[in-house]
Design a protein around this motif. Structure first.
Motif, PDB file in Angstrom:
ATOM      1  N   MET A  77       0.818  -1.209   0.000  1.00 39.37           N
ATOM      2  CA  MET A  77       0.000   0.000   0.000  1.00 39.37           C
ATOM      3  C   MET A  77       0.854   1.264   0.000  1.00 39.37           C
ATOM      4  O   MET A  77       0.437   2.301  -0.519  1.00 39.37           O
ATOM      5  N   SER A  78       2.048   1.182   0.556  1.00 43.66           N
ATOM      6  CA  SER A  78       2.926   2.354   0.611  1.00 43.66           C
ATOM      7  C   SER A  78       3.478   2.738  -0.750  1.00 43.66           C
ATOM      8  O   SER A  78       4.036   3.835  -0.906  1.00 43.66           O
ATOM      9  N   GLN A  79       3.324   1.867  -1.757  1.00 41.92           N
ATOM     10  CA  GLN A  79       3.918   2.114  -3.071  1.00 41.92           C
ATOM     11  C   GLN A  79       2.886   2.399  -4.153  1.00 41.92           C
ATOM     12  O   GLN A  79       3.244   2.505  -5.328  1.00 41.92           O
ATOM     13  N   ILE A  80       1.621   2.523  -3.772  1.00 37.08           N
ATOM     14  CA  ILE A  80       0.588   2.738  -4.784  1.00 37.08           C
ATOM     15  C   ILE A  80      -0.259   3.964  -4.456  1.00 37.08           C
ATOM     16  O   ILE A  80      -0.232   4.492  -3.340  1.00 37.08           O
ATOM     17  N   THR A  81      -0.992   4.385  -5.447  1.00 38.19           N
ATOM     18  CA  THR A  81      -1.979   5.452  -5.307  1.00 38.19           C
ATOM     19  C   THR A  81      -3.349   4.874  -5.640  1.00 38.19           C
ATOM     20  O   THR A  81      -3.504   4.180  -6.650  1.00 38.19           O
TER      21      THR A  81
END
Length: 378
Positions: free
Chosen positions: A355-359
């Protein structure tokens, strides 16, 4: 998405973390209690409790079991064990609120075994609370902030009186705005929409039955864990003014979901939607052996190349091997692809997206009623 005649995956298996030293009798306690068997209400007559409270970047709804790992948590959770195993955590908010809600967790397990560098613990999210004091929320949070031993008020949520009146069909005269909202979202219809969504994301029927047999508050909590939500969206749901309002907001977020993309370059990530692989929801929290936390979105995917180098070592999903998933435009490490280690269990493949790497892309309406896309980061 691949389909065969194999049995569905046992979605309780990811609750075990043997490489973090948690694979023992405490794991069995977790499997027995979470997420459906914690009881619908606070067990004592006095709905207050005094316990150590922190601000932290953790938000899990009652019924969930989450792991924690790292040196910075040792004092944090050791203090909680001295108070009958309970600690209070107020999720950090970017927009300060004088009376934010928090979650009471029971420290089920604190261990120093299994890894020489990190302490590990398991927390059961039990109740939502209001603080008895005004909270000065820090603008940025790099580590847990201890607020002291605080008296808190357990929030005992129930259906809104208007919902109950409408269900009894008494025709209560109420302000038009409130009347319109609750009559537009009758409780039986909300339950049907929740059940339909559970079927869509692949929650096994036995778990759907258990989930729908909970108290209204816990139905709303578990439903929230089954949607693709950013951390800030979860905190907003935690502070929802009613059970019905929380459920309607989740339904709106699901309806307005328009996909995900790489946070670094904006390239769309192809997927067929969320897939339930863990009983804790579609975005379970995991730690790797290095002590790094990953809130991991499990997504349906098409068949992958079986010749990829899948690894069984330290897998979060027993019976599945993993391989790295990177953005094919900028090579950002988006997460992992998981493949069944042996023929049989379903699904054959799924993605675990960091989740920390997506928008997250969500539809919004401008003043002219035209749809525009909002980009929401973790």
């Amino acid at each position: 998405m691949s389909t065969n005649s194999g049995p569905a995956y046992d979605i309780q298996r990811p609750l075990k973390f043997p490489f973090l030293g948690l694979d023992d009798e405490f794991t069995e306690e977790i499997l027995e209690k979470a997420p459906f068997n914690l009881g619908p209400e606070y067990p004592n007559e006095d709905p207050t409790m005094t316990l150590p409270v922190w601000i932290d970047n953790i938000c899990a709804f009652p019924g969930q079991a989450i792991p924690v790992c790292g040196y910075e948590y040792y004092e944090f959770y050791e203090a909680g064990k001295k108070k009958d195993g309970y600690v209070g955590i107020i999720p950090h908010m970017k927009k300060p609120s004088p009376r934010p809600r928090g979650i009471i967790y029971k420290v089920v397990h604190l261990s120093e075994k299994g890894n020489d560098q990190f302490f590990t613990a398991r927390l059961l999210a039990c109740y939502i609370f209001h603080s008895s004091i005004s909270i000065n929320m820090p603008k940025f949070l790099l580590e847990p902030v201890y607020l002291g031993s605080i008296k808190v008020q357990i929030l005992l949520e129930s259906l809104h009186p208007l919902t109950l009146e409408i269900m009894r069909d008494k025709g209560t005269i109420v302000p038009s705005g409130a009347n319109r909202f609750f009559r537009s979202h009758p409780w039986p219809d909300l339950l049907e929409r929740i059940k339909s969504y559970y079927q869509e994301v692949g929650l096994p029927e036995e778990y759907i039955t258990k989930a729908m047999d909970q108290s209204p508050a816990r139905i709303s909590y578990y439903f929230s864990e089954m949607a693709i939500l950013s951390y800030d969206e979860k905190v907003t749901l935690l502070n929802a003014i009613s059970i019905e309002g929380r459920i309607v907001l989740v339904l709106d977020l699901i309806r307005n979901y328009r996909g995900i993309c790489c946070q670094d370059c904006g390239k769309n990530i192809e997927s067929e939607g969320p897939q339930v692989i863990s009983v804790t929801g579609v975005c379970p929290l995991f730690y790797n052996r290095g002590g790094f936390a990953h809130r991991t979105l499990t997504m349906k995917t098409e068949d992958q190349d079986r010749r990829m180098p899948f690894v069984l070592y330290d897998t979060w999903f027993p019976d599945y091997g993993w391989s790295y998933l990177t953005c094919n435009r900028c090579t950002n490490h988006l997460g992992w692809v998981f493949m069944q280690a042996e023929d049989g269990v379903e699904p054959t493949f799924f993605q675990g997206i960091r989740m920390s790497q997506i928008t997250i892309k969500r539809a919004e309406r401008d003043v002219n009623g035209e749809e525009k896309i909002a980009h929401i980061n973790e």
